[in-house]
Design an enzyme around this catalytic site. Structure first.
Site, PDB file in Angstrom:
ATOM      1  N   ASP A 134       0.813  -1.317  -0.137  1.00  0.00           N
ATOM      2  CA  ASP A 134      -0.121   0.077   0.018  1.00  0.00           C
ATOM      3  C   ASP A 134       0.734   1.430  -0.234  1.00  0.00           C
ATOM      4  O   ASP A 134       0.255   2.213   0.733  1.00  0.00           O
ATOM      5  CB  ASP A 134      -1.045  -0.032   1.405  1.00  0.00           C
ATOM      6  CG  ASP A 134      -1.714  -1.358   1.423  1.00  0.00           C
ATOM      7  OD1 ASP A 134      -2.247  -1.742   0.067  1.00  0.00           O
ATOM      8  OD2 ASP A 134      -1.978  -1.827   2.539  1.00  0.00           O
ATOM      9  N   GLU A 135       2.078   1.197  -0.628  1.00  0.00           N
ATOM     10  CA  GLU A 135       2.754   2.293  -0.750  1.00  0.00           C
ATOM     11  C   GLU A 135       2.438   3.222  -1.760  1.00  0.00           C
ATOM     12  O   GLU A 135       3.122   4.637  -1.688  1.00  0.00           O
ATOM     13  CB  GLU A 135       4.582   2.175  -0.834  1.00  0.00           C
ATOM     14  CG  GLU A 135       4.929   0.927   0.105  1.00  0.00           C
ATOM     15  CD  GLU A 135       4.679  -0.388   0.030  1.00  0.00           C
ATOM     16  OE1 GLU A 135       3.896  -0.764  -1.104  1.00  0.00           O
ATOM     17  OE2 GLU A 135       5.549  -1.455   0.350  1.00  0.00           O
ATOM     18  N   LYS A 195       0.044   3.700  -8.448  1.00  0.00           N
ATOM     19  CA  LYS A 195       0.027   5.073  -8.897  1.00  0.00           C
ATOM     20  C   LYS A 195       1.306   5.128  -9.790  1.00  0.00           C
ATOM     21  O   LYS A 195       1.562   5.794 -11.155  1.00  0.00           O
ATOM     22  CB  LYS A 195      -0.031   6.308  -7.896  1.00  0.00           C
ATOM     23  CG  LYS A 195      -0.171   7.557  -8.450  1.00  0.00           C
ATOM     24  CD  LYS A 195       0.652   8.584  -7.622  1.00  0.00           C
ATOM     25  CE  LYS A 195       1.094   9.649  -8.495  1.00  0.00           C
ATOM     26  NZ  LYS A 195       1.002  10.979  -7.693  1.00  0.00           N
ATOM     27  N   ASP A 200       1.918  14.537   0.906  1.00  0.00           N
ATOM     28  CA  ASP A 200       1.206  15.642   0.876  1.00  0.00           C
ATOM     29  C   ASP A 200       0.246  15.311   2.256  1.00  0.00           C
ATOM     30  O   ASP A 200      -0.044  16.473   2.890  1.00  0.00           O
ATOM     31  CB  ASP A 200       0.076  15.750  -0.291  1.00  0.00           C
ATOM     32  CG  ASP A 200      -0.335  14.333  -0.699  1.00  0.00           C
ATOM     33  OD1 ASP A 200       0.323  13.623  -0.967  1.00  0.00           O
ATOM     34  OD2 ASP A 200      -1.644  14.309  -0.664  1.00  0.00           O
ATOM     35  N   THR A 213      -8.445  -4.136  -1.179  1.00  0.00           N
ATOM     36  CA  THR A 213      -9.297  -5.313  -1.327  1.00  0.00           C
ATOM     37  C   THR A 213     -10.435  -5.538  -0.413  1.00  0.00           C
ATOM     38  O   THR A 213     -11.558  -6.099  -0.514  1.00  0.00           O
ATOM     39  CB  THR A 213      -8.184  -6.525  -1.245  1.00  0.00           C
ATOM     40  OG1 THR A 213      -7.158  -6.449  -2.177  1.00  0.00           O
ATOM     41  CG2 THR A 213      -8.868  -7.843  -1.779  1.00  0.00           C
ATOM     42  N   GLY A 227      -4.507  -5.084  -3.563  1.00  0.00           N
ATOM     43  CA  GLY A 227      -5.067  -4.113  -4.865  1.00  0.00           C
ATOM     44  C   GLY A 227      -4.083  -3.222  -5.185  1.00  0.00           C
ATOM     45  O   GLY A 227      -3.795  -2.470  -4.315  1.00  0.00           O
ATOM     46  N   HIS A 228      -4.232  -2.507  -6.232  1.00  0.00           N
ATOM     47  CA  HIS A 228      -3.649  -1.357  -6.597  1.00  0.00           C
ATOM     48  C   HIS A 228      -4.620  -0.398  -6.714  1.00  0.00           C
ATOM     49  O   HIS A 228      -5.648  -0.690  -7.556  1.00  0.00           O
ATOM     50  CB  HIS A 228      -2.635  -1.229  -7.819  1.00  0.00           C
ATOM     51  CG  HIS A 228      -1.503  -2.095  -7.679  1.00  0.00           C
ATOM     52  ND1 HIS A 228      -0.437  -2.225  -6.642  1.00  0.00           N
ATOM     53  CD2 HIS A 228      -0.711  -3.176  -8.553  1.00  0.00           C
ATOM     54  CE1 HIS A 228       0.364  -2.905  -6.940  1.00  0.00           C
ATOM     55  NE2 HIS A 228       0.363  -3.567  -8.008  1.00  0.00           N
ATOM     56  N   LYS A 256       2.266   2.268  -5.030  1.00  0.00           N
ATOM     57  CA  LYS A 256       3.096   1.251  -6.231  1.00  0.00           C
ATOM     58  C   LYS A 256       1.971   1.657  -7.483  1.00  0.00           C
ATOM     59  O   LYS A 256       2.463   1.680  -8.569  1.00  0.00           O
ATOM     60  CB  LYS A 256       3.032  -0.130  -6.136  1.00  0.00           C
ATOM     61  CG  LYS A 256       4.204  -0.488  -5.136  1.00  0.00           C
ATOM     62  CD  LYS A 256       4.492  -1.926  -5.008  1.00  0.00           C
ATOM     63  CE  LYS A 256       3.178  -2.680  -4.172  1.00  0.00           C
ATOM     64  NZ  LYS A 256       2.687  -2.303  -2.933  1.00  0.00           N
TER      65      LYS A 256
END
Ligand code: GDP
Length: 425
Positions: free
Chosen positions: A12-13, A17, A335, A302, A39-40, A15
């Site tokens: 969940d870093e 995007k 951000d 997910t 999930g991405h 990736k």
């Protein structure tokens, strides 16, 4: 040129995007491990998507998207995702599935579910996608490769019989469930055969040819280094290697051709599921970060589960980048930290009264406490900023502090969820 994009943390870093952005210059995007257990999230002109099974290049018509042999392929999820893209107006992507990929069977999902229920409070927090039973079977040599669907009926039925004889012992005696039958499994495989037919090909040859022709190939990792079965927080890890090095195996490519490895490091920490997490925070402090985190909160792509939250862990991130063999870092979700007066970061661990800088195995990690430093916040919204030099001084200080500790150049900074929120250094 082969480039890999992989996670340095617990997954969940961001990736998805970074892959979506980098994919624009790629000819081929390959998924090489894992399955629909993670999930991405990708946000683009077509909307917001959570991809589980499909490679992140599916939004570009010039890209060949490969599901590599190292993946756990859920046919149901694959078809569902292809349909959902179509329904939302995405032009039909070019997807090729390796003829050596193995199939997640309905009994893998059932066994995962039964076992998590049996373990109850001691469960692994599995997403119940069948991933652990799938990889167990693959290495126990009782999995089904897509190519086997083309075997003679009799041979296939015989193999099914062999496999379910083992499964039925568990179904009957451990989980007390109705037994599996050869017919039901055979019929399912024939259903899969029909659904997969248009996509299956020899991706090994295709990829080797592409390397020879100098094509740009992107390997897309799932989860992160700390979930790797060897180098992660075992046993609270995933069941396939999450490391860029495994890309050579899970896609079928020469390891020395992977020239660039982008490790994605998140500017704070989050994790789903149980397991060691030294810089974890709780209570209001965690709630606020979770609510402000990611794009609309840190909840699993997910499962929708609230993610566990923590400050940036520089010990874990340095280790994660080393395990990945990172040649550069993409530093993401920066951000989100704009609300803090001071930003805590974990700079080392304390283990049995001693300061350590390395990431130990789980049994020692359990006893580690974070040593926290505080950096000044920047107290503003940095989302619109396009140039590194235009970032507030304290933002740059935070990035450079992290870079020095990690020891790998931070070449990409992500300052918002969409494609445009990206700064190259
Ligand atoms: P992945 O599995 O590594 O792709 O990560 P996920 O997609 O599960 O989680 C990342 C979340 O952060 C998603 O909701 C993204 O839309 C979001 N995201 C990615 N990069 C940024 C960023 O720079 N800023 C913000 N605010 N959100 C981001």
């Amino acid at each position: 040129m082969i480039k890999a994009i992989v996670g340095a943390n617990w997954g969940d870093e961001g990736k998805g995007k970074i892959t979506d952005v980098e994919a624009a210059q790629s000819d081929i995007v390959v998924r090489f491990q894992g399955g629909s257990n993670a999930g991405h999230t990708i946000i683009n002109n077509y909307g917001k998507f959570a991809l589980h099974q499909l490679p992140s290049g599916v939004f570009y018509s010039h890209i060949t998207n490969i599901i590599g042999n190292g993946v756990a392929l859920s046919v149901e999820n694959f078809i569902k995702e292809m349909k959902s893209l179509e329904e939302r107006g995405v032009p039909k992507p070019n997807v090729v599935i390796s003829d050596r990929v193995q199939l997640v069977m309905p009994y893998h999902i059932q066994l995962d579910t039964f076992e998590e229920a049996r373990l109850s409070s001691r469960s692994f927090g599995s997403t119940k996608s069948g991933i652990a039973p799938f990889y167990s079977d693959k290495f126990a040599k009782i999995g089904f490769q897509v190519s086997e669907l083309y075997d003679e009926e009799e041979a296939l039925r015989e193999k099914i019989n062999q496999v379910i004889t083992l499964k039925n012992v568990l179904y009957e005696h451990l989980y007390r469930q109705p037994k599996l039958t050869v017919d039901e499994v055979y019929n399912k495989l024939m259903e899969y055969k029909k659904l997969l037919e248009p996509y299956v090909a020899d991706t090994f040859t295709l990829l080797h040819k592409a390397v020879k022709e100098g094509k740009n190939i992107l390997l897309e990792g799932q989860l992160g280094a700390l979930k790797d079965p060897d180098f992660g927080i075992y046993p609270m890890v995933t069941s396939s290697s999450t490391l860029a090095g495994y890309g050579a195996v899970g896609a079928g490519l020469p390891p020395y051709e992977i020239k660039e490895i982008i490790a994605v490091v998140k500017a704070y920490s989050s994790a789903v599921g149980a397991g060691e997490f030294v810089s974890e925070i709780f209570g209001d402090e965690a709630d606020e970060l979770r609510r402000r985190g990611g794009d609309g909160g840190e909840f699993g792509a997910t499962t929708g589960r609230p993610r566990r939250m923590g400050w940036l862990d520089l010990v874990a991130s340095r280790y994660g980048c080393q395990a990945q063999g990172a040649t550069c870092v993409a530093f993401t979700v920066l951000d989100v930290l704009g609300y803090l007066d001071e930003i805590p970061v974990c700079v080392a661990y304390e283990l049995n009264g001693k300061r350590i800088d390395s990431f130990p195995p789980t049994n020692q990690l359990k006893h580690c406490k974070p040593i926290i430093a505080k950096l000044p916040g920047w107290k503003c919204d940095i989302r619109g900023i396009k140039n590194y030099a235009d970032l507030p001084e304290n933002t740059r200080r935070y990035i450079e502090f992290a870079e020095k500790a990690i020891g790998v150049p931070i070449k990409i900074v992500s300052n918002g969820p969409s494609r445009e929120n990206i700064i190259y250094r």
